[in-house]
Scaffold this motif. Sequence first.
Motif, PDB file in Angstrom:
ATOM      1  N   VAL A   1      40.945  36.587  68.077  1.00  0.00           N
ATOM      2  CA  VAL A   1      42.589  36.753  68.538  1.00  0.00           C
ATOM      3  C   VAL A   1      43.203  35.727  69.301  1.00  0.00           C
ATOM      4  O   VAL A   1      44.211  35.367  68.975  1.00  0.00           O
ATOM      5  CB  VAL A   1      42.530  38.012  69.220  1.00  0.00           C
ATOM      6  N   ALA A   2      41.969  35.102  70.181  1.00  0.00           N
ATOM      7  CA  ALA A   2      42.646  34.003  71.127  1.00  0.00           C
ATOM      8  C   ALA A   2      43.012  32.433  70.282  1.00  0.00           C
ATOM      9  O   ALA A   2      43.780  31.979  70.531  1.00  0.00           O
ATOM     10  CB  ALA A   2      41.522  33.749  72.095  1.00  0.00           C
ATOM     11  N   THR A   3      42.092  32.530  69.130  1.00  0.00           N
ATOM     12  CA  THR A   3      42.154  30.962  68.302  1.00  0.00           C
ATOM     13  C   THR A   3      43.209  31.160  67.381  1.00  0.00           C
ATOM     14  O   THR A   3      43.350  29.989  66.847  1.00  0.00           O
ATOM     15  CB  THR A   3      40.840  30.429  68.387  1.00  0.00           C
TER      16      THR A   3
ATOM     17  N   PRO B   1      46.549  31.994  65.704  1.00  0.00           N
ATOM     18  CA  PRO B   1      47.787  32.687  66.580  1.00  0.00           C
ATOM     19  C   PRO B   1      48.218  33.873  65.651  1.00  0.00           C
ATOM     20  O   PRO B   1      48.941  34.975  65.790  1.00  0.00           O
ATOM     21  CB  PRO B   1      48.992  31.580  66.554  1.00  0.00           C
ATOM     22  N   GLN B   2      48.146  33.588  64.224  1.00  0.00           N
ATOM     23  CA  GLN B   2      48.632  34.804  63.318  1.00  0.00           C
ATOM     24  C   GLN B   2      47.893  36.023  63.303  1.00  0.00           C
ATOM     25  O   GLN B   2      48.174  37.309  62.743  1.00  0.00           O
ATOM     26  CB  GLN B   2      48.545  34.354  61.741  1.00  0.00           C
ATOM     27  N   VAL B   3      46.729  36.141  63.735  1.00  0.00           N
ATOM     28  CA  VAL B   3      45.630  37.069  63.918  1.00  0.00           C
ATOM     29  C   VAL B   3      46.193  37.991  65.235  1.00  0.00           C
ATOM     30  O   VAL B   3      46.129  37.409  66.165  1.00  0.00           O
ATOM     31  CB  VAL B   3      44.264  36.568  64.050  1.00  0.00           C
ATOM     32  N   LYS B   4      46.767  39.246  64.978  1.00  0.00           N
ATOM     33  CA  LYS B   4      47.076  39.965  66.199  1.00  0.00           C
ATOM     34  C   LYS B   4      45.896  40.908  66.390  1.00  0.00           C
ATOM     35  O   LYS B   4      45.747  41.399  67.541  1.00  0.00           O
ATOM     36  CB  LYS B   4      48.291  41.122  65.550  1.00  0.00           C
ATOM     37  N   THR B   5      44.968  41.482  65.461  1.00  0.00           N
ATOM     38  CA  THR B   5      43.917  42.376  65.788  1.00  0.00           C
ATOM     39  C   THR B   5      42.728  41.986  64.863  1.00  0.00           C
ATOM     40  O   THR B   5      42.816  41.435  63.831  1.00  0.00           O
ATOM     41  CB  THR B   5      44.342  43.615  65.210  1.00  0.00           C
ATOM     42  N   ALA B   6      41.656  41.863  65.925  1.00  0.00           N
ATOM     43  CA  ALA B   6      40.256  41.795  65.116  1.00  0.00           C
ATOM     44  C   ALA B   6      39.528  42.917  65.300  1.00  0.00           C
ATOM     45  O   ALA B   6      39.397  43.499  66.435  1.00  0.00           O
ATOM     46  CB  ALA B   6      39.652  40.436  65.810  1.00  0.00           C
ATOM     47  N   ARG B   7      38.856  43.403  64.236  1.00  0.00           N
ATOM     48  CA  ARG B   7      37.867  44.519  64.160  1.00  0.00           C
ATOM     49  C   ARG B   7      36.506  43.865  63.825  1.00  0.00           C
ATOM     50  O   ARG B   7      36.337  43.328  62.948  1.00  0.00           O
ATOM     51  CB  ARG B   7      38.299  45.575  63.320  1.00  0.00           C
ATOM     52  N   VAL B   8      35.543  44.163  64.976  1.00  0.00           N
ATOM     53  CA  VAL B   8      33.905  43.774  64.489  1.00  0.00           C
ATOM     54  C   VAL B   8      33.508  45.021  64.641  1.00  0.00           C
ATOM     55  O   VAL B   8      33.478  45.742  65.740  1.00  0.00           O
ATOM     56  CB  VAL B   8      33.653  42.705  65.603  1.00  0.00           C
ATOM     57  N   SER B   9      32.733  45.326  63.470  1.00  0.00           N
ATOM     58  CA  SER B   9      31.501  46.504  63.791  1.00  0.00           C
ATOM     59  C   SER B   9      30.189  45.851  63.322  1.00  0.00           C
ATOM     60  O   SER B   9      30.085  45.191  62.553  1.00  0.00           O
ATOM     61  CB  SER B   9      32.058  47.458  62.448  1.00  0.00           C
ATOM     62  N   ILE B  10      29.216  46.518  64.300  1.00  0.00           N
ATOM     63  CA  ILE B  10      28.280  46.191  64.115  1.00  0.00           C
ATOM     64  C   ILE B  10      27.131  47.258  63.941  1.00  0.00           C
ATOM     65  O   ILE B  10      27.302  48.109  64.840  1.00  0.00           O
ATOM     66  CB  ILE B  10      27.723  45.352  65.403  1.00  0.00           C
TER      67      ILE B  10
END
Length: 286
Positions: free
Chosen positions: A88-90, A92-101
Amino acid sequence: MAIVLGPNRYGKAETRLVRVVRDGDTHALADFNVSVALSGDLAATHLTGDNAGVLPTDTMKNTVYAFAKKHGVGEPEEFGLLLARHFVATQPQVKTARVSIESFGWERLGPHSFARKGDYTRVATVLVSDEFEQVVSGVTGLVLLNSTASEFRGFPRDEYTTLPETTDRILATAVDARWRHLSASGDFAKSYPAALEALTSAFVNTYSASLQQTLFSMGSHVLSQRPEIAEVRLALPNKHHYLVDLSPFDLTNDNEVFIAGDRPYGLIEGTVTRDDAPPAAAEWYL
Ligand SMILES: O=c1[nH]c(=O)c2[nH]c(=O)[nH]c2[nH]1
């Protein structure tokens, strides 16, 4: 009528990461399956094929491995937050990041030896005819791992050989073993756990030049510990762990960050027999 693009996201699913933390001879192990999905302003690639905002999913995979080296993995929640905040920080076009582990548990067997948590299966097969009775015991799905004390070198090379020689690798397998008893009147409640312990301790304590050598050591140990057992058959998949090349990111990888391979896998099979034992019933070979 207008046709519009609805909700969408994309990412790299199921990056299989094994992170070894080495403290001298004592190792710790994290075994993660990491899935990343990014969403935001991603209409262009769908509508016009303009990829200016599409961080490659390959980059997401690399980020997982590079972050595992740089930051360690800690708790899966922490590692997920680290990755998701980064995207999200790097971008700009990404508003939401979902990480599932998914975090797979391992039980410690020794300083650098582990057994996958969760159940393996005890199996028993008996053969009875008018002439004989034969009892075969065994286990399937017992997943064992040594994070060092394993080499593989000195093998022939031809024009298709690319495998580097190694003096330090992860050795992991899912034990599929069957052992044939000399008699049908044994104490199976006592014999089974003892045979299992013999298999496991041989895996843990053998410095391995090959999984084939480990196989023979496991079978031999059962026969030397358990006089009631005539023969051991083992099928050991070589659950490959590939060292990740982190040099493009200016990071070293001293056997710390691995890709846990899925398929294909080596399959090492063999029988270890007491030479004075009566032969198995022909039906066992079917
Ligand atoms: O222990 C091993 N045995 C092999 O036969 C083999 N082949 C291979 O590619 N890696 C390994 N490892």
